[in-house]
Scaffold this active site. Structure first.
Site, PDB file in Angstrom:
ATOM      1  CE  LYS A   1      -6.360  29.369   7.788  1.00  0.00           C
ATOM      2  NZ  LYS A   1      -7.506  29.547   8.691  1.00  0.00           N
TER       3      LYS A   1
ATOM      4  CG  MET B   1     -12.326 -12.722  17.610  1.00  0.00           C
ATOM      5  SD  MET B   1     -12.409 -14.488  17.219  1.00  0.00           S
ATOM      6  CE  MET B   1     -12.010 -14.499  15.483  1.00  0.00           C
TER       7      MET B   1
HETATM    8  C1  LIG Z   1     -11.018  -0.629  16.766  1.00  0.00           C
HETATM    9  C2  LIG Z   1     -11.044  -1.949  17.456  1.00  0.00           C
HETATM   10  N1  LIG Z   1     -11.543  -2.047  18.698  1.00  0.00           N
HETATM   11  C3  LIG Z   1     -11.577  -3.233  19.319  1.00  0.00           C
HETATM   12  C4  LIG Z   1     -11.097  -4.355  18.717  1.00  0.00           C
HETATM   13  C5  LIG Z   1     -11.101  -5.697  19.438  1.00  0.00           C
HETATM   14  N2  LIG Z   1     -11.986  -6.644  18.726  1.00  0.00           N
HETATM   15  C6  LIG Z   1     -11.499  -7.572  17.873  1.00  0.00           C
HETATM   16  S1  LIG Z   1     -12.709  -8.482  17.173  1.00  0.00           S
HETATM   17  C7  LIG Z   1     -13.891  -7.683  18.060  1.00  0.00           C
HETATM   18  C8  LIG Z   1     -15.346  -8.039  17.914  1.00  0.00           C
HETATM   19  C9  LIG Z   1     -15.880  -7.741  16.560  1.00  0.00           C
HETATM   20  O1  LIG Z   1     -17.276  -7.829  16.612  1.00  0.00           O
HETATM   21  P1  LIG Z   1     -18.138  -7.691  15.300  1.00  0.00           P
HETATM   22  O2  LIG Z   1     -17.723  -6.493  14.537  1.00  0.00           O
HETATM   23  O3  LIG Z   1     -19.585  -7.776  15.659  1.00  0.00           O
HETATM   24  O4  LIG Z   1     -17.686  -8.961  14.439  1.00  0.00           O
HETATM   25  P2  LIG Z   1     -17.819 -10.522  14.779  1.00  0.00           P
HETATM   26  O5  LIG Z   1     -16.598 -10.921  15.552  1.00  0.00           O
HETATM   27  O6  LIG Z   1     -19.082 -10.711  15.565  1.00  0.00           O
HETATM   28  O7  LIG Z   1     -17.869 -11.178  13.439  1.00  0.00           O
HETATM   29  C10 LIG Z   1     -13.327  -6.704  18.876  1.00  0.00           C
HETATM   30  C11 LIG Z   1     -14.102  -5.843  19.793  1.00  0.00           C
HETATM   31  C12 LIG Z   1     -10.547  -4.196  17.423  1.00  0.00           C
HETATM   32  N3  LIG Z   1     -10.016  -5.214  16.755  1.00  0.00           N
HETATM   33  N4  LIG Z   1     -10.560  -3.001  16.802  1.00  0.00           N
END
Ligand SMILES: Cc1ncc(C[n+]2csc(CCOP(=O)(O)OP(=O)(O)O)c2C)c(N)n1
Length: 558
Positions: free
Chosen positions: A164, A470
């Site tokens: 700063k 996923m």
């Molecule tokens: C910040 C973060 N936290 C956790 C994960 C692990 N992760 C990968 S895919 C997923 C599920 C994603 O769910 P959603 O956003 O509903 O998408 P969908 O797979 O249902 O299309 C997670 C929790 C990640 N990739 N990034």
């Protein structure tokens, strides 16, 4: 010519002089002098985000779409640490982001001062370069160096931490050219023509050759060169997740995405290939599956600007460290025309109808072809992370260069919504669609407020399956169907849109998809479409994590 400015003013001037027009950030104590200097500053537009992670992702989206430096700003401590995920995402995917963070005053450094975090230490592994500027005399040059380093070679994020009191100090502003220290550049070795000759010979002799292209082709703008190489030789082209849109999807020679969710015939082609030319890609584990079984018959040629990437994951026959476009421009005159008709016929023979996992409800196929239809393909798609990301990668017809943007390397959920803001600012006349799952959307949906306040026209699509899809898919396949903490509740997205004052649409039936997307696409300003998809739909095909590309799953294991 010189004039006396405060450190904060020097930051502003340096950014303006470097051609920066937009930045994304959030103020706080240690960066207040900079925000004060920014007040009313002509030529620098500041977008106030709702979370610093979004500032970094937005700067990243801006950088990828605009192929220029994206700038984000945060205060010390929590502001700076909130940037970390965004910097890591930019680092993994080679995106030129410059982060400017405020730091506690120099006399307070190392005293556990309020909001003091060693951000240079914290961000060391997720930046290309970072620096704490202790001397005002070096501030402008450090910023100029940051911008040059971010763009140079394999692009990436750079962080400049400014105490700063340095922001408040006065010094002469030296315009570039007076005392401007050109940042040290790694000289780019010109590939030895012997190696290029050898590559040309390998191309001539191969019976089952493949081109595998990644984001490096987009970064270097080597579209025409890749296309010429493919068309002259008839070699089929595979595009990695980050290489999607480096080659037109509808081209006869385009195969698609390889790896964990690559089509069966693409992965089988890799396993049968006798030559793979990887250009601007990393052979990461999502592409290769088990390294020991990857492309067992292939000699590998690897062209990448990052010398450290060559030979890191797969053994290569010839590695060439250089810019994809420059290397291909030198290679092309050595490559003789040929075709690969028997090989292409063999690959066609490996094709099979896509395993459609949708018993009913909205299919991603339908949604994505409707989106291409209503936008006339004139749109950039920014996807988040999860099943929907893979459906976009497999099924959206990307024709134009650099129109697919996603967090590939880090796989950071929450990326799409803020990154799409950056993309839209870099491409103000093009529809920009952020496609998220209901999980990732909820991570950064607060940025709708940023869009409304700043008039950033992003179209939001939420694939709502009621699950962290996923992860649920992996639990179904590999953890005995125990859905531990993957069912996820959502708010009423139409009401949420209303609360932000933007139009919201909910689609449950196939017959309504196109109308809703058309309406959302043409209504000015940000809009939101919730697409209620089948809850337990899966992404196929799938290579078991750590498994071989030769053994795809085309149905859920029983
Ligand atoms: C910040 C973060 N936290 C956790 C994960 C692990 N992760 C990968 S895919 C997923 C599920 C994603 O769910 P959603 O956003 O509903 O998408 P969908 O797979 O249902 O299309 C997670 C929790 C990640 N990739 N990034």
């Amino acid at each position: 010519m010189s004039e006396l400015l405060t450190g904060a003013q020097i930051i502003c001037r340096t950014l303006v002089d470097a051609g920066v027009e937009v930045m994304f950030g959030y103020p706080g104590g240690a960066i207040m002098p900079f925000y004060d200097a920014l007040h009313g500053h002509a030529g620098l537009r500041h977008i106030l985000v709702r979370h610093e992670q979004a500032a970094a992702h937005a700067a990243d989206g801006y950088a990828r779409a605009g192929q220029r430096v994206g700038v984000c700003v945060a205060t010390s401590g929590p502001g700076a640490t909130n940037l970390v995920t965004g910097l890591a995402a930019a680092h993994m995917d080679g995106s030129p982001v410059v982060a400017i963070t405020g730091q506690v005053g120099r006399p307070m450094l190392g005293r556990d001062a309020f909001q003091e975090t060693d951000v240079v230490g914290v961000t060391m592994p997720v930046t290309k370069h970072n620096v704490l500027v202790r001397d005002i005399e070096e501030l402008a040059d450090e910023l100029r160096a940051a911008m040059a380093i971010a763009m140079e070679g394999r692009p990436g994020p750079v962080l400049v931490d400014v105490p700063k009191d340095v922001q408040n100090q006065k010094a002469e502003y030296k315009v570039p050219g007076t005392g401007y220290r050109v940042p040290a550049k790694t000289p780019r070795p010109i590939p030895d023509s012997r190696y290029l000759e050898e590559v040309a010979q390998l191309i001539k002799a191969a019976e089952r050759p493949l081109l595998m292209v990644g984001r490096g082709v987009i970064v270097s703008g080597a579209y025409a060169e890749v296309r010429e190489l493919a068309e002259r030789t008839g070699i089929p082209v595979i595009t990695t997740l980050l290489g999607i849109s480096a080659f037109p999807q509808s081209h006869d020679l385009h195969l698609g995405m390889p790896g964990m969710h690559g089509e069966v015939h693409i992965n089988k082609a890799i396993q049968a290939a006798d030559l793979i030319i990887g250009i601007g890609m990393r052979f990461d584990d999502r592409v290769t599956g088990a390294i020991a079984t990857f492309a067992p018959r292939a000699q590998i040629v690897h062209i990448d600007i990052d010398a450290a990437a060559i030979g890191r994951n797969v053994p290569v026959k010839i590695g060439i460290a250089g810019d994809a476009r420059a290397v291909l421009a030198r290679l092309l005159p050595l490559v003789a025309a040929r075709n690969a008709l028997p090989w292409r016929a063999e690959i066609r023979g490996l094709m099979r109808p896509r395993a459609e996992a949708f018993a009913g409800g909205l299919s991603p196929e339908l949604i994505l072809s409707a989106l291409a239809e209503v936008t006339g393909g004139r749109c950039t798609v920014v996807s988040d992370v999860g099943q929907h990301q893979m459906w976009v990668a497999q099924r959206y017809p990307f024709e134009r260069p650099n129109t697919h943007i996603t967090s590939g390397g880090l796989g950071a959920m929450g990326f799409a919504v803020p990154a799409a803001m950056g993309v839209r600012l870099a491409r103000p006349t093009e529809p920009v669609w952020a496609i998220s799952g209901d999980g990732g959307f909820q991570m950064n949906m607060a940025e709708i407020a940023t869009m409304v306040q700043e008039g950033i026209e992003v179209k939001l699509a939420v694939f709502n399956n009621g699950y962290l899809g996923m992860v649920r898919q992996w639990q179904q396949f590999f953890h005995g169907g125990r859905y531990s903490n993957t069912p996820i509740w959502s708010p009423d997205y139409v009401k949420l849109a209303q609360a932000y004052g933007i139009p919201g649409f909910r689609v449950k039936q196939s017959s309504d998809v196109e109308d809703a997307l058309r309406e959302a696409n043409k209504t000015p300003g940000p809009t939101l479409v919730e697409l209620v998809i089948e809850q337990e739909a899966n992404v196929f095909p799938m290579i078991v994590p750590g498994g071989s590309l030769s053994e795809p799953l085309e149905a859920a294991p029983v």
